[in-house]
Scaffold this active site. Structure first.
Site, PDB file in Angstrom:
ATOM      1  N   PHE A 136     -54.902 -14.467 -14.247  1.00 51.27           N
ATOM      2  CA  PHE A 136     -54.622 -14.390 -15.681  1.00 51.27           C
ATOM      3  C   PHE A 136     -55.893 -13.820 -16.322  1.00 51.27           C
ATOM      4  O   PHE A 136     -57.005 -14.250 -15.989  1.00 51.27           O
ATOM      5  CB  PHE A 136     -54.314 -15.798 -16.213  1.00 51.27           C
ATOM      6  CG  PHE A 136     -53.899 -15.823 -17.647  1.00 51.27           C
ATOM      7  CD1 PHE A 136     -52.567 -15.626 -17.995  1.00 51.27           C
ATOM      8  CD2 PHE A 136     -54.825 -16.045 -18.654  1.00 51.27           C
ATOM      9  CE1 PHE A 136     -52.181 -15.651 -19.327  1.00 51.27           C
ATOM     10  CE2 PHE A 136     -54.429 -16.070 -19.982  1.00 51.27           C
ATOM     11  CZ  PHE A 136     -53.107 -15.872 -20.321  1.00 51.27           C
ATOM     12  N   ASP A 205     -57.232 -22.976 -10.989  1.00 51.11           N
ATOM     13  CA  ASP A 205     -56.570 -22.992 -12.290  1.00 51.11           C
ATOM     14  C   ASP A 205     -55.118 -23.351 -12.037  1.00 51.11           C
ATOM     15  O   ASP A 205     -54.431 -22.679 -11.258  1.00 51.11           O
ATOM     16  CB  ASP A 205     -56.676 -21.599 -12.937  1.00 51.11           C
ATOM     17  CG  ASP A 205     -55.982 -21.555 -14.289  1.00 51.11           C
ATOM     18  OD1 ASP A 205     -54.800 -21.963 -14.363  1.00 51.11           O
ATOM     19  OD2 ASP A 205     -56.607 -21.113 -15.259  1.00 51.11           O
ATOM     20  N   TYR A 230     -50.291 -27.129 -22.858  1.00 46.74           N
ATOM     21  CA  TYR A 230     -49.204 -26.731 -23.773  1.00 46.74           C
ATOM     22  C   TYR A 230     -48.090 -25.978 -23.059  1.00 46.74           C
ATOM     23  O   TYR A 230     -47.181 -25.494 -23.692  1.00 46.74           O
ATOM     24  CB  TYR A 230     -49.747 -25.905 -24.950  1.00 46.74           C
ATOM     25  CG  TYR A 230     -50.575 -24.696 -24.566  1.00 46.74           C
ATOM     26  CD1 TYR A 230     -49.973 -23.537 -24.083  1.00 46.74           C
ATOM     27  CD2 TYR A 230     -51.958 -24.715 -24.699  1.00 46.74           C
ATOM     28  CE1 TYR A 230     -50.741 -22.435 -23.736  1.00 46.74           C
ATOM     29  CE2 TYR A 230     -52.737 -23.624 -24.358  1.00 46.74           C
ATOM     30  CZ  TYR A 230     -52.113 -22.480 -23.874  1.00 46.74           C
ATOM     31  OH  TYR A 230     -52.878 -21.401 -23.524  1.00 46.74           O
ATOM     32  N   LYS A 231     -48.185 -25.864 -21.726  1.00 49.00           N
ATOM     33  CA  LYS A 231     -47.126 -25.190 -20.970  1.00 49.00           C
ATOM     34  C   LYS A 231     -46.147 -26.268 -20.505  1.00 49.00           C
ATOM     35  O   LYS A 231     -45.504 -26.895 -21.325  1.00 49.00           O
ATOM     36  CB  LYS A 231     -47.753 -24.349 -19.868  1.00 49.00           C
ATOM     37  CG  LYS A 231     -48.536 -23.175 -20.487  1.00 49.00           C
ATOM     38  CD  LYS A 231     -49.342 -22.347 -19.532  1.00 49.00           C
ATOM     39  CE  LYS A 231     -50.018 -21.221 -20.302  1.00 49.00           C
ATOM     40  NZ  LYS A 231     -51.002 -20.488 -19.514  1.00 49.00           N
ATOM     41  N   ARG A 378     -40.105 -12.714 -17.846  1.00 50.78           N
ATOM     42  CA  ARG A 378     -40.447 -13.985 -17.194  1.00 50.78           C
ATOM     43  C   ARG A 378     -39.546 -15.077 -17.725  1.00 50.78           C
ATOM     44  O   ARG A 378     -39.324 -15.192 -18.920  1.00 50.78           O
ATOM     45  CB  ARG A 378     -41.888 -14.398 -17.547  1.00 50.78           C
ATOM     46  CG  ARG A 378     -42.968 -13.632 -16.906  1.00 50.78           C
ATOM     47  CD  ARG A 378     -44.305 -14.349 -17.023  1.00 50.78           C
ATOM     48  NE  ARG A 378     -44.566 -14.961 -18.332  1.00 50.78           N
ATOM     49  CZ  ARG A 378     -45.627 -15.696 -18.605  1.00 50.78           C
ATOM     50  NH1 ARG A 378     -46.526 -15.960 -17.669  1.00 50.78           N
ATOM     51  NH2 ARG A 378     -45.811 -16.204 -19.815  1.00 50.78           N
TER      52      ARG A 378
HETATM   53  C1  LIG Z   1     -51.998 -19.834 -20.156  1.00 52.03           C
HETATM   54  C2  LIG Z   1     -53.210 -19.587 -19.341  1.00 52.03           C
HETATM   55  C3  LIG Z   1     -54.485 -19.597 -19.913  1.00 52.03           C
HETATM   56  C4  LIG Z   1     -54.639 -19.768 -21.390  1.00 52.03           C
HETATM   57  O1  LIG Z   1     -55.941 -20.024 -21.748  1.00 52.03           O
HETATM   58  P1  LIG Z   1     -56.269 -20.496 -23.230  1.00 52.03           P
HETATM   59  O2  LIG Z   1     -57.710 -20.655 -23.253  1.00 52.03           O
HETATM   60  O3  LIG Z   1     -55.456 -21.723 -23.492  1.00 52.03           O
HETATM   61  O4  LIG Z   1     -55.782 -19.425 -24.153  1.00 52.03           O
HETATM   62  C5  LIG Z   1     -55.568 -19.424 -19.078  1.00 52.03           C
HETATM   63  N1  LIG Z   1     -55.424 -19.244 -17.753  1.00 52.03           N
HETATM   64  C6  LIG Z   1     -54.208 -19.224 -17.173  1.00 52.03           C
HETATM   65  C7  LIG Z   1     -54.079 -19.032 -15.711  1.00 52.03           C
HETATM   66  C8  LIG Z   1     -53.071 -19.384 -17.952  1.00 52.03           C
HETATM   67  O5  LIG Z   1     -51.867 -19.361 -17.386  1.00 52.03           O
END
Ligand SMILES: *Cc1c(COP(=O)(O)O)cnc(C)c1O
Length: 403
Positions: A136, A205, A230-231, A378
């Site tokens: 990501f 992660d 928040y997911k 997705r």
């Molecule tokens: C959703 C997501 C993020 C989001 O990071 P924020 O700091 O909350 O914006 C980071 N890494 C991964 C792998 C994600 O899926």
């Protein structure tokens, strides 16, 4: 709307039967009513912004009207101060950790930064860090910057050939447990072992697997980890993220954002920084209490939820969706998510040249999904509020919008 052929109508009938059989014995079916989802919507974006648990509104009402408006500053001594570690302790069992190994606060991006710098500091003399090539973006950006600060080199690796890039100069390997585009799930056990064999720290992660997969940080020996709340955890937009540091490493956890909330004695207000013991040193500054307490309330939806059951349901949901797409569509879309259910997490991604428009058209018929560059639709299947019947209906909707 195009009529389905006779064959397709038969397939659809049998898919619906299969869905009804799964739904009838689904131990998580009861969770659906915990969520305030609008009628007529199949919400397949819980991998991006989880649905709203119905109880969060009343909890926040108490936070604002009583804790803030009435109790005012006294609330800091009536539970607010300990909220980051208390909510962290609620997340710990979801990741296979002990309560003192997880703390909540800041965003995933910020936590990645803290862990990257601290991880590199735990391995002085090692000059490289490894990041999965399909990361990501934020993780990649942050680790590049952390590496630049420390004068380290970043190596991008395909998780399939991680062994090729490891060596005794690598401080840590940061991997996304799930490829956010394709939904591919990497084998945390074997990649962690391989990383450890090279003497590096395993840094994961788990944004796209926490809440739908029985993570086992402690038993796998994961060193550092971060994830979003928040997911699939439904903490609400911008809910603070969590970070994990394995207990044995916490005394060496020298994170760069030395704010007063991570101090051993914050109210001594000493001029020098002295880190708190344990995971508390992962804290930085005053946390966003309203968001954090919304997350706290949202986690009630996980009370009594078996992650083994959640994982099993995610597998049957995604399998049924893929089978439905195969049965109801010509080869108009390409499923880019692994077909082996053990190699995917909660999402199914399909590629189509008009992906961006398809997401809008799906939304018009009540199926909320999302678009990712360059051509990906997705769809995330949260086991807490998506049924097998929904999975079949979502494939029907895709067939419908593709005409
Ligand atoms: C959703 C997501 C993020 C989001 O990071 P924020 O700091 O909350 O914006 C980071 N890494 C991964 C792998 C994600 O899926």
């Amino acid at each position: 709307m195009t009529e389905l052929t006779e064959d397709r109508r038969m397939s659809l009938a049998s898919l619906r039967e299969r869905a009804a059989e799964f739904d009838a014995i689904d131990p998580l079916a009861r969770c659906r009513e915990l969520f305030a989802l609008p009628d007529g919507v199949i919400y397949l974006d819980g991998n991006s912004l989880g649905a709203c648990p119905a109880s969060v509104g009343a909890s926040l009402d108490d936070v604002i009207r009583r804790q803030w408006a009435e109790r005012l500053i006294r609330s800091w001594d009536e539970g607010w101060w300990e909220t980051p570690e208390r909510v962290g302790a609620r997340i710990a069992p979801l990741v296979g950790a002990e309560p003192g190994e997880v703390v909540v606060g800041d965003s995933t991006s910020v936590n990645i930064f803290k862990l990257a710098i601290a991880g590199a500091r735990m391995k002085p003399g090692r000059t490289r860090v490894v990041v999965d090539a399909s990361t990501f973006p934020t993780n990649g950006y942050i680790i590049e910057s952390a590496a630049r600060l420390l004068g380290l080199v970043v190596t991008k690796a395909d998780p399939r050939s991680l062994g090729d890039v490891l060596g005794d100069d690598v401080a840590f390997v940061m991997m996304n447990h799930v490829d956010y585009r394709t939904g591919e799930l990497w084998d945390m056990a074997s990649l962690t072992t391989m990383t450890h064999d090279s003497g590096a720290l395993a840094f994961w992660d788990v944004c796209h697997s926490v809440g739908i997969y029985p993570l086992e940080f402690d038993s796998l020996g994961v060193d550092l980890a971060a994830g979003c709340t928040y997911k699939y955890l439904n903490g609400g937009p911008g809910a603070p993220a969590f970070l994990y540091v394995r207990a044995e490493l916490q005394s060496e956890f020298d994170q760069p954002l030395t704010g007063w909330h991570g101090h051993a004695d914050p109210f001594a207000m000493t001029p020098e920084y002295a880190p708190a013991g344990g995971i508390l040193r992962g804290r930085v500054g005053t946390p966003p209490l309203i968001s954090m307490l919304a997350l706290d309330a949202a986690l009630d939806a996980y009370d009594g939820v078996s992650l083994t059951a959640a994982r099993a349901k995610t597998e049957t949901l995604t399998t049924l969706y893929i089978d439905s797409v195969d049965a109801l569509l010509d080869n108009d879309v390409e499923i880019i998510t692994p077909r082996n259910p053990h190699h995917r997490a909660g999402q199914v991604s399909v590629a189509h040249p008009r992906a961006k428009e398809l997401v809008k058209e799906l939304s018009n018929v009540g199926v909320l999904a999302d678009f990712r560059e360059p051509n990906i639709v997705r769809q995330g299947f949260s086991p807490l509020y998506i049924s097998h019947a929904d999975a079949v209906r979502a494939a029907e909707a895709l067939a419908l919008v593709l005409g």
